[in-house]
Design an enzyme around this catalytic site. Structure first.
Site, short mmCIF file in Angstrom:
data_model
loop_
_atom_site.label_atom_id
_atom_site.label_comp_id
_atom_site.label_asym_id
_atom_site.label_seq_id
_atom_site.Cartn_x
_atom_site.Cartn_y
_atom_site.Cartn_z
N TYR A 1 38.08 52.48 42.11
CA TYR A 1 39.53 52.59 42.02
C TYR A 1 39.94 53.56 40.91
O TYR A 1 40.72 54.49 41.12
CB TYR A 1 40.17 51.22 41.78
N SER B 1 47.75 55.82 38.81
CA SER B 1 47.58 54.60 38.01
C SER B 1 47.17 54.96 36.59
O SER B 1 46.44 55.94 36.36
CB SER B 1 46.50 53.71 38.63
#
Length: 265
Positions: A169, A155
């Site tokens: 995350y 990501s």
């Protein structure tokens, strides 16, 4: 140079974790469209069954096909069962795409310790667990001219500072990016490449609430002026899995329309 087959993945066996939904389904659709045999796996067996049925209909036209094996990646024993089942069915695995992931958002003051365990276990630790256990099947598929491939779905939030309070995350994805580089070195010597796609915004369950609230702001921050499409992520994975991508190893590719390089005042 045979350019007609440069981007071919026809006949390759591919495992895509989380391949029944969101970005995973986009990738699965791309590989079935390209004539590969795709295995999808997640703990949602109903979603896997529905996706496999949909993909096999597509495969009637393209020569690709899809099988599914349900597994809860939080449980080591489920990973062991998944690996054992694939070994029963396949002598080799050409491509492993580690896509399954989770996130957790909460204010800093109340961010729970349990979120770290949950997110890092799935997004980072289990990527290593599954990769480690599938390495013999990947080695069986690998040749000097056409190595086996591992693609980890990372990501942009593992590179930049995210605007959302998703502490575990972003840390897990940064860790995944670094783990991928380390694996690229050690597994490269076994003719297995390891690369990362640092994805920006795509339509997915994980991004649904964020896009509903902030889509215009997000789009305006991307130089290309749009969020990702299925063809973008499927195409990147097919490139990395084909002869065209055979010499790419240890790369972190930003698949984000340029959001990481956008100028800000």
């Amino acid at each position: 140079m045979d350019t007609t087959s440069l981007f071919s993945v026809k006949g390759k066996t591919v495992l895509i974790t989380g391949g029944a939904k969101g970005i995973g389904l986009m990738i699965s659709t791309g590989f079935v469209s390209a004539g590969a045999h795709v295995y999808i796996s997640s703990r949602d067996e109903a979603a896997c069954a529905a996706a496999a049925a949909q993909l096999n209909e597509l495969g009637k036209k393209t020569g690709g096909k899809c099988s599914y094996i349900a597994a809860d990646f939080y449980k080591v024993e489920d990973i062991e069962k998944l690996v054992a089942e694939i070994k029963k069915r396949e002598p080799k695995l050409h491509v492993l795409i580690n896509n399954s992931g989770s996130t957790w958002g909460a204010p800093y003051e109340s961010y729970p310790d349990s979120a770290w365990t949950r997110v890092l276990t799935l997004n980072l630790q289990r990527v290593f667990t599954l990769t480690q256990q599938l390495t013999p099947l990947l080695e069986a598929a690998a040749t000097e001219e056409d190595p086996a491939r591992i693609i980890n779905i990372g990501s942009v939030d593992g590179i930049r500072t995210p605007a959302m309070e998703s502490f575990a995350y972003s840390a897990s994805k940064a860790g995944l990016h670094q783990l991928s580089k380390v694996l690229a070195y050690w597994l490269g010597m076994r003719r297995i490449t390891v690369n990362v796609l640092a994805c920006g915004p795509f339509e997915s369950k994980m991004m649904k609430a964020t896009l509903e609230k902030y889509k215009d702001t997000i789009v305006n921050s991307i130089p290309l002026g749009r969020i990702g499409k299925p063809e973008d992520v499927a195409g990147a994975c097919i490139f990395l899995s084909s002869q065209a991508g055979a010499y790419v190893n240890g790369a972190t590719i930003a698949l984000d329309g340029g959001s990481l390089v956008a100028a800000k005042l």
